[in-house]
Motif scaffolding. Structure first.
Motif, short mmCIF file in Angstrom:
data_model
loop_
_atom_site.label_atom_id
_atom_site.label_comp_id
_atom_site.label_asym_id
_atom_site.label_seq_id
_atom_site.Cartn_x
_atom_site.Cartn_y
_atom_site.Cartn_z
N UNK A 203 -8.68 -1.72 3.83
CA UNK A 203 -8.24 -0.36 4.14
C UNK A 203 -6.72 -0.20 4.02
N UNK A 204 -5.98 -1.28 4.25
CA UNK A 204 -4.52 -1.21 4.11
C UNK A 204 -4.14 -0.91 2.67
N UNK A 205 -4.78 -1.63 1.73
CA UNK A 205 -4.50 -1.40 0.31
C UNK A 205 -4.90 0.01 -0.11
N UNK A 206 -6.07 0.44 0.36
CA UNK A 206 -6.61 1.74 -0.04
C UNK A 206 -5.73 2.86 0.51
N UNK A 207 -5.33 2.76 1.78
CA UNK A 207 -4.48 3.78 2.38
C UNK A 207 -3.13 3.84 1.69
#
Length: 290
Positions: A203-207
């Protein structure tokens, strides 16, 4: 009488290519088992009739009817008339979120409903045929024009009679309306996931790809699609894996690794949850159908 041909997913088809925007105008094929893919599917029945088994309902459509639904849930065209012709498209989520639909419709579609309309006319017959020609012309300007016209046609259901199958259950919450910035953020997340789902992403990469906070990204995506970010990433991986499993020499462990799963156990658990069977049983079923 010759045996009726049937549909087979492949790594180069809609199941294996979540970024693919595909238009078609052809004779449909019976599916021997449900499949799933990471696009919204639009089907317009040009001639004859077809029958679908969706995740939790069934529908029959005849000439002049149009439907669209979220292809991420298992669905199957299990019967059709000998003269059936259908047209339509597979729309990646980034295009779906460009649509201006009633607030509850998008939410219902993403959680398993099918929108059906009979409010069509001869122009739809002509337009779907032209959009398919434009999409396959090799001319990017024509292809973009076809997509834009198709999206406008889908938005027109707001002004015409349509039904959602199944009907809304009592007490079911409707989806919330989202502003343009929210839709753009979801689109950016979908783009990043589609381009990187075979790798180790979180989720960190996606956000970061949408330039928003991870907690907000998770909340926005869930409200927009009915899925968590992790569920959507797994869906793309499972769609790709489904296509790889169609090969006669498919090795389940190799498919798990090539599809972005970190372990065979994680692959088996996710596959069983979506398909109701193990990857090995799916592969055996495909081999037995040949």
């Amino acid at each position: 009488m010759p045996e009726r041909p049937f549909y087979q997913p492949g790594a180069s088809s809609v199941e294996g290519l979540p970024l693919l925007l595909q238009m078609f105008h052809t004779a449909p094929l019976v599916m021997l088992k449900p499949h799933w893919h990471a696009q919204v599917e639009v089907n317009f029945i040009v001639r004859g009739s077809v029958h679908y088994r969706m995740n939790e309902h069934e529908i029959s459509l005849s000439a002049g009817e149009m439907c669209f639904f979220w292809g991420g849930l298992p669905h199957q065209m299990d019967d059709l008339s000998d003269d059936a012709i259908y047209a339509g498209a597979h729309l990646p989520l980034v295009h779906f979120f460009r649509l201006h639909l009633p607030a509850d419709v998008r939410h219902r579609l993403m959680t398993g409903a099918t929108l059906v309309t009979s409010a069509t006319d001869q122009s739809d017959n002509d337009n779907f045929a032209r959009w398919n020609r434009y999409a396959r012309s090799g001319d990017p300007a024509k292809a973009e024009h076809a997509v834009n016209e198709l999206l406008l046609r889908l938005e027109r259901v707001r002004f015409e009679p349509y039904r959602l199958v199944p009907e809304t259950a009592a007490g079911q919450e409707a989806g919330s309306a989202f502003d343009q910035q929210s839709s753009r953020n979801v689109g950016r997340m979908c783009d990043f996931i589609a381009e990187n789902f075979l790798y180790d992403i979180d989720c960190m990469n996606i956000a970061a790809a949408a330039d928003i906070h991870p907690k907000y990204a998770m909340s926005l995506f869930k409200k927009s699609t009915g899925m968590t970010l992790n569920e959507y990433v797994n869906l793309l991986r499972l769609s790709y894996a489904q296509a790889l499993l169609m090969h006669q020499d498919a090795n389940v462990l190799r498919v798990a690794m090539d599809s972005g799963f970190g372990s065979l156990s994680a692959f088996n658990k996710s596959f069983r949850k979506l398909a109701g069977m193990t990857p090995s049983d799916f592969r055996k079923g495909v081999a037995g159908a040949r």
